[in-house]
Design a protein around this motif. Structure first.
Motif, PDB file in Angstrom:
ATOM      1  N   GLU A  16      44.072  61.957  66.403  1.00  0.00           N
ATOM      2  CA  GLU A  16      44.743  60.815  66.089  1.00  0.00           C
ATOM      3  C   GLU A  16      45.929  61.302  65.214  1.00  0.00           C
ATOM      4  O   GLU A  16      46.590  60.480  64.508  1.00  0.00           O
ATOM      5  CB  GLU A  16      44.111  59.754  65.813  1.00  0.00           C
ATOM      6  CG  GLU A  16      43.184  59.099  66.655  1.00  0.00           C
ATOM      7  CD  GLU A  16      42.348  58.082  66.278  1.00  0.00           C
ATOM      8  OE1 GLU A  16      42.863  57.425  65.467  1.00  0.00           O
ATOM      9  OE2 GLU A  16      41.506  57.633  67.068  1.00  0.00           O
ATOM     10  N   LYS A  72      45.754  51.467  68.901  1.00  0.00           N
ATOM     11  CA  LYS A  72      44.475  51.913  69.229  1.00  0.00           C
ATOM     12  C   LYS A  72      43.752  50.523  69.879  1.00  0.00           C
ATOM     13  O   LYS A  72      44.109  49.494  69.752  1.00  0.00           O
ATOM     14  CB  LYS A  72      43.701  52.238  67.736  1.00  0.00           C
ATOM     15  CG  LYS A  72      44.068  53.568  67.326  1.00  0.00           C
ATOM     16  CD  LYS A  72      43.173  54.033  66.348  1.00  0.00           C
ATOM     17  CE  LYS A  72      41.609  54.197  66.840  1.00  0.00           C
ATOM     18  NZ  LYS A  72      40.809  54.779  65.897  1.00  0.00           N
ATOM     19  N   TRP A 124      42.715  55.011  76.750  1.00  0.00           N
ATOM     20  CA  TRP A 124      42.828  55.623  75.274  1.00  0.00           C
ATOM     21  C   TRP A 124      42.032  56.796  75.130  1.00  0.00           C
ATOM     22  O   TRP A 124      42.792  57.840  74.728  1.00  0.00           O
ATOM     23  CB  TRP A 124      42.348  54.489  74.245  1.00  0.00           C
ATOM     24  CG  TRP A 124      42.336  54.925  72.976  1.00  0.00           C
ATOM     25  CD1 TRP A 124      40.966  55.418  72.410  1.00  0.00           C
ATOM     26  CD2 TRP A 124      43.405  55.254  71.982  1.00  0.00           C
ATOM     27  NE1 TRP A 124      41.446  55.852  71.126  1.00  0.00           N
ATOM     28  CE2 TRP A 124      42.858  55.790  70.725  1.00  0.00           C
ATOM     29  CE3 TRP A 124      44.736  55.456  72.107  1.00  0.00           C
ATOM     30  CZ2 TRP A 124      43.458  56.289  69.689  1.00  0.00           C
ATOM     31  CZ3 TRP A 124      45.220  55.512  70.895  1.00  0.00           C
ATOM     32  CH2 TRP A 124      44.827  56.014  69.925  1.00  0.00           C
TER      33      TRP A 124
END
Length: 725
Positions: free
Chosen positions: A481, A491, A504
């Motif tokens: 990330e 997120k 995701w």
């Protein structure tokens, strides 16, 4: 009247349908036997006038015998019982009664036996021929290799024709079954009614008895009239339904691909699949598969017990197999085993893939609805199987300290992907903690991306616990990330839908959208990437000076992984893998050694475990023919030797000098490694002979693993008295 068999059910040709067919055939056969017996007795009564009384009593016995067949039908049973009692008192018959009886039996019973039964048997023979032809076509269609397109098309056309023929004959057979079930009741009752009417009119001395039955006969006549009307109406409806269904394209398999989510037996999906056996011959067998109660099961016949393929769908994944020689194949993979299956068509394959994936999602959805702190129950067989595959003894009880130790690490108290608190699942190759829903998504990615294990339901080796503590959510998120804030990507939260979380997770781990790019690698003349230069010393030395903590500039991911393995730097190793490093990268400058061999030289149990969990080959050798087990034996790293043996290292492989690990261990007088190698060899011999062995091997390997993890200094013993085998 109730329809005996449904036309829709016969299109499935399921074990239930086959069982019902067997029951009907037995029932019709028994009915035919009883009716033929009754006809013979009636003929005896008609032909032998002088022995009329005796023959009549025998006939009464036949009627009573028939009544035993109708115990489940009160109307027929009551009729036969009452009339047989009356007939027992009407022994003195007249010829008119005999003639009437003969006429009645010919019109109803004999017609039922000679004509209707004959049509039933002919329909059964046609049904059996169609079933045999379909089975042959299915077998031939399944055996056609993918590369033979022309044969595949011919086989598919033959299968289509055979399926249409078989289903048409099955429909005809079911029609005959339903017709004979419909007619037998009315024909038998009409026969008895006509006979009793003749008795009442012809036998004066039986007038008093028949008067007693007058009301009953009247009621029965009315019921029979209504029954005949209903039977005729239902027969017409069945013929219309039969004609409508027969107009459909019976060569297709719509009836087979049927979801049954609302069924009382909780069957979500069912149908035939080919299953490849796990034996040495890899034979294929056709079985009836179903998804029910979060399990994938199959059986050959309806009376057979269900065989469980996957006992908890949350612990499995499903994927197509486009590279397999046979067409329409897909694989169901669970922690304990994998199962290769084959559908009849691409549509059939897609339907099963969707059904299994939906069932996995449904299982996780049900798991989230349970009370906080509660974990879904899993069958004990699954836990045992998981422990067996991973090489752990059932006596290794799960230690609650594993959960506490892993969750106490900074960042691990929340799910790595959605930040749900108190996660109790983990990805052991990534080293992160996960909530149950995200763990299911990780599992669907495949084990080459993420290997999921429960922190509370599974047993943990000490090296895996240390591996989890060496990495953790914060470390991995700094890699995967790294560009989230710059990209202003949001997120997912614990309350987000599964689809949002899955999107995701795939972007993060599969597409790797959020990692930073490594600096461009300088290419040598000729366009080749420069190999990592050799460093002083050799991998065969027991010790080697540690390098600086900062990696050299300009390393490509494979070389960076190699360097980090020698430094025992797991975060950097994870970073290199995230940037596409080949876990089996070969360093041509150092005798074609891999990162795993580099970790062996550093005597790093954690680095070796991390590489193995991420797909490193435990048997890949260097230019001298020595694999990880060779080098661990040469260097006297007993803990690493134990690890490689548990991971399936080949102890029979020889190097360029013709030595295998056992001969090296004997030469080096390493008692512990010799013990491990000999035990592993004995274990393999017992397994090859079909013996399960005892727990001693697992206990010893567990003890060596604990010692290598907690007290490695205790594994430096040498026994100079060792001799060769």
């Amino acid at each position: 009247m109730t329809v005996k068999l449904d036309f829709e059910e016969c299109l499935k040709d399921s074990p239930r349908f086959r069982a019902a067919i067997e029951g009907v055939e037995c029932d019709v056969s028994e009915l035919e036997t009883r009716l033929e017996k009754l006809l013979k007795l009636c003929a005896t009564m008609l032909e032998v006038g002088r022995q009329y009384c005796t023959a009549s009593k025998a006939f009464v016995g036949g009627v009573r015998d028939l009544s035993q067949h109708t115990q489940g039908d009160p109307m027929m049973n009551e009729c036969l019982d009452k009339f047989s009692d009356s007939l027992n008192q009407m022994i003195d018959n007249q010829m008119e009664l005999l003639e009437t009886t003969q006429l009645s039996s010919r019109q109803h019973i004999q017609t039922l036996v000679k004509e209707d039964m004959k049509r039933f048997k002919e329909a059964r023979k046609e049904f059996e021929r169609g079933s045999e032809g379909l089975a042959s076509a299915l077998h031939h269609n399944a055996e056609v290799p993918r590369r033979k397109q022309h044969e595949a098309e011919e086989a598919a056309q033959a299968l289509q024709t055979a399926r249409a023929r078989a289903r048409a004959r099955a429909l005809d057979y079911v029609l005959q079954i339903n017709v004979i079930e419909s007619k037998k009741k009315s024909e038998i009752l009409q026969f008895m009614l006509m006979l009793m009417d003749a008795q009442a009119s012809c036998l004066e001395h039986g007038h008093r008895l028949t008067q007693q039955l007058e009301r009953y006969r009247r009621e029965l006549g009315e019921q029979l009239h209504q029954l005949v009307l209903e039977s005729a109406r239902e027969k017409r409806d069945m013929e219309q339904r039969h004609a409508m269904i027969k107009q459909k394209d019976l060569s297709q398999d719509e009836g087979v691909l049927e979801g049954r989510g609302e069924a009382p037996d909780a069957v979500v999906m069912e149908g035939y699949l080919y299953k490849r056996a796990s034996n040495a011959f890899k034979t294929w067998s056709r079985r009836w598969f179903s998804i029910q109660s979060n399990q994938l099961v199959y059986q050959k016949r309806a009376k057979d017990a269900l065989t469980v393929v996957v006992d908890d769908l949350r612990l499995c994944t499903v994927k197509p197999c486009p590279d397999h020689e046979r067409r329409f194949c897909f694989e169901v993979v669970s922690p304990s085993k994998s199962c290769l299956l084959q559908a009849d068509s691409e549509r059939h394959q897609q339907a099963w893939l969707s059904a299994v994936q939906s069932s996995i999602a449904s299982a996780f959805s049900e798991g989230r609805t349970e009370a906080p702190g509660q974990h879904p129950e899993r069958p004990s067989s699954m836990s045992a199987a998981t422990m067996e595959v991973s090489g752990r003894s059932p006596r290794e009880a799960v230690d609650k300290r594993v959960l506490d130790q892993v969750q106490r690490l900074e960042g691990n108290a929340q799910c790595c992907d959605c930040r749900e608190p108190a996660p109790d699942w983990a990805s052991i190759n990534l080293g992160v903690t996960l909530c149950i829903e995200c763990s299911g998504i990780h599992r669907s990615l495949g084990v080459h991306f993420s290997k999921v294990r429960s922190l509370t339901l599974d047993s943990w080796e000490p090296e895996l616990v240390k591996l989890m503590c060496e990495l953790g959510n914060n470390t991995l998120n700094r890699i995967y990330e790294a560009r989230v804030e710059d990209m202003t990507v949001k997120k997912p939260q614990p309350s987000c839908s599964r689809a949002e979380k899955e999107s995701w997770i795939r972007a993060k781990y599969v597409e790797k959208k959020f990692i930073t790019k490594l600096p461009e690698v300088r290419l040598s003349r000729g366009g080749r990437r420069p190999p990592l230069k050799p460093k002083p010393g050799s991998i065969s030395r027991a010790t080697e000076p540690r390098e600086a903590g900062t990696p050299p500039e300009g390393l490509h991911p494979g070389a960076l992984l190699y360097w980090a393995a020698g430094q025992q730097n797991l975060p950097t190793m994870a970073d290199a893998l995230a940037h596409g490093a080949d876990v089996n990268w070969v360093n041509s400058a150092e005798e074609s050694r891999t990162p795993l061999l580099r970790a062996v030289a550093a005597n790093s149990l954690l680095a070796c475990e991390f590489l193995l969990q991420n797909g490193a080959s435990v048997n890949q050798a260097d230019s001298t023919g020595r694999g990880p087990l060779h080098h661990a034996t040469i260097l006297g790293h007993t803990g690493l030797a134990c690890l490689f043996l548990k991971r399936g290292a080949n102890q029979e492989a020889v190097d360029v000098e013709g030595k295998n690990p056992l001969s090296i261990a004997v030469d080096n007088a390493n008692a512990d490694i010799v013990t491990l190698l000999r035990l592993a060899k004995m274990r393999e011999a017992e397994v090859a002979q079909g013996q399960s062995g005892d727990e001693t091997y697992l206990d010893i390997f567990r003890d060596f693993s604990l010692m290598a993890s907690d007290n490695p200094e205790m594994l430096t013993r040498r026994d100079l008295k060792l001799t060769t085998l």
